[in-house]
Design a protein around this motif. Structure first.
Motif, mmCIF file in Angstrom:
data_model
loop_
_atom_site.group_PDB
_atom_site.id
_atom_site.type_symbol
_atom_site.label_atom_id
_atom_site.label_comp_id
_atom_site.label_asym_id
_atom_site.label_seq_id
_atom_site.Cartn_x
_atom_site.Cartn_y
_atom_site.Cartn_z
ATOM 1 N N LYS A 196 0.828 -1.204 0.000
ATOM 2 C CA LYS A 196 0.000 0.000 0.000
ATOM 3 C C LYS A 196 0.866 1.260 0.000
ATOM 4 O O LYS A 196 0.576 2.227 -0.703
ATOM 5 C CB LYS A 196 -0.934 0.015 1.218
ATOM 6 N N GLY A 197 1.940 1.245 0.787
ATOM 7 C CA GLY A 197 2.826 2.407 0.832
ATOM 8 C C GLY A 197 3.501 2.654 -0.506
ATOM 9 O O GLY A 197 3.656 3.805 -0.932
ATOM 10 N N MET A 198 3.906 1.599 -1.196
ATOM 11 C CA MET A 198 4.532 1.744 -2.506
ATOM 12 C C MET A 198 3.527 2.258 -3.542
ATOM 13 O O MET A 198 3.857 3.074 -4.405
ATOM 14 C CB MET A 198 5.136 0.412 -2.936
ATOM 15 N N GLN A 199 2.286 1.786 -3.459
ATOM 16 C CA GLN A 199 1.253 2.291 -4.362
ATOM 17 C C GLN A 199 1.001 3.775 -4.122
ATOM 18 O O GLN A 199 0.786 4.540 -5.073
ATOM 19 C CB GLN A 199 -0.039 1.490 -4.166
ATOM 20 N N LYS A 200 1.026 4.177 -2.857
ATOM 21 C CA LYS A 200 0.834 5.604 -2.545
ATOM 22 C C LYS A 200 1.996 6.430 -3.094
ATOM 23 O O LYS A 200 1.784 7.523 -3.636
ATOM 24 C CB LYS A 200 0.693 5.776 -1.034
ATOM 25 N N GLN A 201 3.219 5.919 -2.978
ATOM 26 C CA GLN A 201 4.364 6.616 -3.570
ATOM 27 C C GLN A 201 4.196 6.768 -5.080
ATOM 28 O O GLN A 201 4.450 7.836 -5.647
ATOM 29 C CB GLN A 201 5.653 5.842 -3.282
ATOM 30 N N ALA A 202 3.769 5.690 -5.736
ATOM 31 C CA ALA A 202 3.572 5.732 -7.185
ATOM 32 C C ALA A 202 2.518 6.765 -7.564
ATOM 33 O O ALA A 202 2.668 7.494 -8.561
ATOM 34 C CB ALA A 202 3.166 4.347 -7.689
ATOM 35 N N ALA A 203 1.451 6.846 -6.770
ATOM 36 C CA ALA A 203 0.392 7.820 -7.047
ATOM 37 C C ALA A 203 0.918 9.243 -6.959
ATOM 38 O O ALA A 203 0.596 10.097 -7.802
ATOM 39 C CB ALA A 203 -0.765 7.611 -6.073
ATOM 40 N N PHE A 204 1.727 9.515 -5.942
ATOM 41 C CA PHE A 204 2.312 10.855 -5.822
ATOM 42 C C PHE A 204 3.245 11.141 -6.997
ATOM 43 O O PHE A 204 3.232 12.245 -7.555
ATOM 44 C CB PHE A 204 3.067 10.991 -4.502
ATOM 45 N N TRP A 205 4.055 10.178 -7.363
ATOM 46 C CA TRP A 205 4.971 10.339 -8.490
ATOM 47 C C TRP A 205 4.202 10.723 -9.758
ATOM 48 O O TRP A 205 4.527 11.698 -10.444
ATOM 49 C CB TRP A 205 5.732 9.035 -8.686
ATOM 50 N N LEU A 206 3.155 9.969 -10.056
ATOM 51 C CA LEU A 206 2.375 10.207 -11.270
ATOM 52 C C LEU A 206 1.643 11.554 -11.212
ATOM 53 O O LEU A 206 1.647 12.321 -12.182
ATOM 54 C CB LEU A 206 1.368 9.070 -11.468
ATOM 55 N N CYS A 207 1.035 11.845 -10.067
ATOM 56 C CA CYS A 207 0.245 13.081 -9.963
ATOM 57 C C CYS A 207 1.121 14.328 -9.992
ATOM 58 O O CYS A 207 0.763 15.333 -10.617
ATOM 59 C CB CYS A 207 -0.600 13.062 -8.694
ATOM 60 N N MET A 208 2.278 14.275 -9.337
ATOM 61 C CA MET A 208 3.144 15.447 -9.340
ATOM 62 C C MET A 208 3.767 15.670 -10.718
ATOM 63 O O MET A 208 4.117 16.794 -11.081
ATOM 64 C CB MET A 208 4.216 15.321 -8.261
ATOM 65 N N ALA A 209 3.896 14.593 -11.520
ATOM 66 C CA ALA A 209 4.385 14.742 -12.894
ATOM 67 C C ALA A 209 3.345 15.431 -13.774
ATOM 68 O O ALA A 209 3.679 15.954 -14.836
ATOM 69 C CB ALA A 209 4.745 13.382 -13.474
ATOM 70 N N MET A 210 2.098 15.458 -13.331
ATOM 71 C CA MET A 210 1.035 16.133 -14.076
ATOM 72 C C MET A 210 1.103 17.652 -13.920
ATOM 73 O O MET A 210 0.426 18.373 -14.655
ATOM 74 C CB MET A 210 -0.334 15.651 -13.579
ATOM 75 N N ARG A 211 1.863 18.128 -12.959
ATOM 76 C CA ARG A 211 1.925 19.561 -12.646
ATOM 77 C C ARG A 211 0.513 20.153 -12.503
ATOM 78 O O ARG A 211 0.137 21.087 -13.210
ATOM 79 C CB ARG A 211 2.701 20.323 -13.717
#
Length: 297
Positions: A129-144
């Motif tokens: 779950k923690g790794m999935q949350k990290q991935a979500a932040f990575w993807l969303c912050m790349a959206m600017r």
């Protein structure tokens, strides 16, 4: 600016939101707090265009959010339960987001790679779950995104990664004026990052203020009075308790006015202690029967 006006949502006979109004200023971090079942997630689903309201409006810069792709393309949303396609890797999801969000930046995606130690090709369903949350932040912050909406954002992250994630978010706020709305039960952490706070209960917004104003208008006073002395009149007492001769008072009002009134009682001892956001939350909800109950087992 996010504006919600007289928002009402019903599910059958149950009213989840009852003419709720709130304002999230541009470039701020807004903490939406309340007990379980208060309606926080229902508000978020209106702000992300998932729900259509029964009454009222939910807008960004005056434009309705529901069924408005132009507005929704400016919003990134990280729910408590992360969405991903069943067989998708981070790279697959990045390609999906790049095709949906015009502001997605592959350069930003590559820059953030150093902040998240994740396998780009591994299916996300095999992540913790923690790794999935990290991935979500990575993807969303790349959206600017112009607007970032977070529901229990750091749940499942270790302390180091929590700090890393908030550092990235605060950097975007400083550089790009990103507006952040965050719903969380971790009130201690919200206190460190929020500019504004809205407190909900039973589908209504009880109060909405800047954090500094909220903290300035309520305080805790520890005081011991001489024998026979009484508290002065004119105090707005939210809560009162006693341990021996020492009184603990939770008072609304400006600290200077409160101490001036109490000084008139010639106290033997007096100390003013600032309240945490968690304490403010508990005492503000005290009027709607939200309190710790004494249960004898």
């Amino acid at each position: 600016m996010i504006e919600v006006r007289n928002l009402t949502k019903r599910f059958g006979d149950f009213t989840a939101l009852d003419r709720l109004s709130m304002t999230v200023p541009t470039g701020t971090v807004y903490g939406l707090v309340g007990p379980n079942g208060a309606g926080k997630s229902t508000v978020i689903r209106h702000l992300t265009g998932i729900y259509r309201q029964d009454e009222g409006s939910a807008t960004v810069d005056g434009q309705e959010i529901f069924e408005n792709p132009g507005v929704k393309s400016r919003i990134a949303y990280i729910p408590d339960d992360i969405f991903y396609f069943n067989t998708a890797s981070i790279t697959d999801m990045a390609k999906f987001y790049a095709g949906v969000y015009p502001t997605f930046s592959w350069e930003r995606f590559e820059t953030l790679k150093g902040a998240f130690d994740l396998d780009l090709k591994r299916p996300m369903r095999r992540f913790s779950k923690g790794m999935q949350k990290q991935a979500a932040f990575w993807l969303c912050m790349a959206m600017r995104p112009e607007i970032l909406i977070l529901d229990e954002p750091v749940d499942g992250l270790d302390p180091v990664m929590r700090r890393q994630v908030w550092s990235i978010i605060m950097g975007d706020i400083a550089e790009n004026g990103t507006t952040v709305l965050v719903s969380s039960h971790n009130l201690r952490k919200l206190e460190d990052v929020c500019d504004h706070v809205g407190i909900m209960d039973h589908g209504k917004l009880l109060l909405e203020r800047s954090l500094s104003e909220l903290q300035e208008n309520i305080c805790k006073v520890l005081i011991a009075l001489p024998d026979g002395a009484a508290l002065p009149t004119g105090l707005d007492i939210v809560h009162q308790s006693a341990t021996g001769h020492l009184l603990t008072l939770i008072l609304r009002g400006q600290q200077e006015d409160i101490t001036a009134l109490l000084s008139g009682a010639a106290p033997l001892f007096m100390d003013v202690v600032p309240l945490t956001l968690e304490e403010i939350f508990i005492y503000e909800l005290g009027g709607v029967d939200y309190e710790v109950k004494n249960i004898i087992v």
